[in-house]
Motif scaffolding. Structure first.
Motif, short mmCIF file in Angstrom:
data_model
loop_
_atom_site.label_atom_id
_atom_site.label_comp_id
_atom_site.label_asym_id
_atom_site.label_seq_id
_atom_site.Cartn_x
_atom_site.Cartn_y
_atom_site.Cartn_z
N HIS A 175 0.84 -1.20 0.00
CA HIS A 175 0.00 0.00 0.00
C HIS A 175 0.87 1.24 0.00
O HIS A 175 2.04 1.21 0.40
CB HIS A 175 -1.01 0.01 1.15
N LYS A 176 0.30 2.32 -0.47
CA LYS A 176 1.04 3.57 -0.54
C LYS A 176 1.27 4.16 0.85
O LYS A 176 0.52 3.88 1.79
CB LYS A 176 0.29 4.59 -1.41
N GLY A 177 2.30 4.96 0.94
CA GLY A 177 2.51 5.74 2.15
C GLY A 177 1.78 7.07 2.05
O GLY A 177 1.27 7.44 0.99
N PRO A 260 7.24 2.86 -2.50
CA PRO A 260 8.48 2.51 -1.78
C PRO A 260 9.76 3.15 -2.32
O PRO A 260 10.72 3.31 -1.57
CB PRO A 260 8.53 0.98 -1.92
N SER A 261 9.80 3.55 -3.59
CA SER A 261 11.02 4.14 -4.14
C SER A 261 11.24 5.58 -3.71
O SER A 261 12.32 6.14 -3.96
CB SER A 261 10.98 4.08 -5.68
N ALA A 296 4.66 5.34 6.33
CA ALA A 296 5.52 4.72 5.33
C ALA A 296 4.73 3.82 4.38
O ALA A 296 3.74 3.21 4.78
CB ALA A 296 6.59 3.88 6.04
N PRO A 297 5.17 3.71 3.12
CA PRO A 297 4.58 2.71 2.24
C PRO A 297 4.98 1.31 2.70
O PRO A 297 5.98 1.14 3.40
CB PRO A 297 5.18 3.04 0.87
N VAL A 298 4.19 0.33 2.31
CA VAL A 298 4.43 -1.06 2.69
C VAL A 298 4.44 -1.92 1.44
O VAL A 298 3.57 -1.77 0.57
CB VAL A 298 3.35 -1.56 3.68
N LYS A 299 5.41 -2.83 1.36
CA LYS A 299 5.41 -3.77 0.24
C LYS A 299 6.12 -5.05 0.63
O LYS A 299 7.24 -5.03 1.14
CB LYS A 299 6.09 -3.16 -0.99
N THR A 300 5.44 -6.17 0.42
CA THR A 300 5.99 -7.50 0.65
C THR A 300 6.18 -8.17 -0.71
O THR A 300 5.34 -8.04 -1.59
CB THR A 300 5.05 -8.33 1.52
N SER A 301 7.26 -8.89 -0.87
CA SER A 301 7.52 -9.57 -2.13
C SER A 301 6.45 -10.62 -2.42
O SER A 301 6.04 -11.38 -1.53
CB SER A 301 8.90 -10.24 -2.09
#
Length: 383
Positions: A175-177, A260-261, A296-301
């Motif tokens: 999800h976006k931050g 995330p970038s 913060a944004p969140v990202k799981t592979s």
């Protein structure tokens, strides 16, 4: 618990007016705690503020093993100005749906977490490892409860986390931050007929905002496969007291949704650089930047073993699924700051589009199906 008991429990917590502001989540926490007490599940209350209490519940196996976290927030947004057809806190059951503020966002997901733990306890699970529920306050206004629990170390030993936000039981792994800067400019009042004597804070703000809008930090160069591009929106501007008075103060609130970038601190520095460059045109400009919200944004592979496990469970129950992302933030924005890194997925009952809407509702069958999904995920993860 049988079907009617599960429905009744959800109705009871929807009927609690935990509207944020001010929150009043303690009554929800105590209602869930009472359920756990009936079934011998260990609980802990963590006070955030008056009438605002986080709830921790633990279901522990006989042997050590992985720790699965479940989380949901207990606060809901206000009912809004548009009249509802159904009582916002009546939790009415109509045509297979339960209506009420929080039915989707996110008391059905929270209830599903609690009921899955009760059902697992009745079945004698887990044999090893632990399931922990983190029921939080204040997600709708800065994820303050999740931040408190993270700072106190309650998430440090997790091996995976399910956030029960509404996804219609589709798996979201990102999800976006959210970054909400507020720019405030300061001027000097004067009579409206003599503007040259004053310093117009609104004029200065206009120049700053226009410069930011002309080049919003090269966002067009950034894109995430699941989340798309970041976004930027000026949503609140306040300044001036009367038509015949040059304004000595103006504020602008900006909503930036990040991927995330992007680095939030760099964005803040870019805003401050815009202000400094504006001083070349208006040497008398005075301004400062406050941060109203920083999530913060969140990202799981998608290749993470836990994601694959959840995919297998959801696929068996609902058929083919695709991994996706969300534009809004969750309590995961705070839990990612835990000392230990772990996969985070978002999976819960209800249509995301119904959140914060009048006549919000959740499908009962989808809610009950989520209880089953959480149980099956726990069984696989802790076997």
């Amino acid at each position: 618990m049988d079907r009617e008991q599960a429905i009744s429990f959800l109705q009871e917590i929807i009927q609690i007016k935990s509207v944020n502001p001010p929150g009043n989540e303690t009554e929800v926490a105590l209602k869930i705690q009472a359920l756990f007490n009936q079934h011998g599940i260990e609980t802990e209350l963590v006070e955030y503020d008056e009438n605002r209490t986080n709830l921790i519940a633990r279901l522990m196996g006989e042997n050590s093993g992985p720790v699965l976290g479940l989380t949901g927030h207990m606060d809901v947004v206000p009912t809004g100005e548009i009249e509802w057809e159904h009582d916002p806190f009546g939790a009415e059951e109509v045509n297979g749906n339960i209506y009420g503020r929080g039915a989707v966002d996110m008391k059905s997901g929270l209830a599903a977490c609690a009921l899955s733990m009760v059902s697992l306890k009745e079945q004698g699970f887990p044999k090893r490892g632990e399931i922990i529920l983190l029921a939080t306050v204040g997600e709708e206004a800065g994820a303050v409860g999740a931040r408190q629990l993270t700072e106190k170390g309650y998430a440090d030993h997790l091996d995976a986390l399910i956030i029960a936000e509404p996804t219609n039981n589709q798996i979201k792994i990102a999800h976006k931050g959210a970054l909400w800067p507020q720019i405030v400019t300061y001027g000097k009042t004067s009579h409206g007929s003599m503007p040259e004597v004053g310093v117009n804070a609104v004029v200065h703000m206009n120049e700053i905002i226009q410069r930011i809008l002309d080049n919003p930090f090269h966002f067009e160069d950034e894109e995430d496969p699941l989340l798309g591009r970041p976004s930027f929106s000026v949503n609140v501007i306040q300044g001036g007291s009367n038509t015949n008075v040059v304004p000595d103060q103006c504020s602008a609130n900006i909503d930036i949704r990040t991927i995330p970038s992007l680095d939030h601190q760099q964005i803040i520095q870019q805003i401050e650089q815009v202000i400094e460059r504006t001083k070349e045109k208006y040497p008398e400009l005075k301004a400062k930047v406050r941060i109203l919200n920083d999530q913060a944004p969140v990202k799981t592979s998608g290749d993470d073993p836990f994601v694959k496990l959840v995919q297998s469970v959801v696929k068996a129950a609902d058929g083919p699924i695709e991994l996706g992302g969300m534009t809004g933030y969750t309590d995961g924005s705070q839990f990612v700051s835990a000392k230990k890194k772990f996969p985070i997925i978002i999976l819960g009952p209800g249509e995301t589009s119904l959140a914060h809407q009048p006549d919000e509702f959740v499908e009962i069958d989808k809610y009950l199906n989520t209880v089953h999904l959480y149980q099956e995920i726990a069984k696989k993860f802790l076997t």
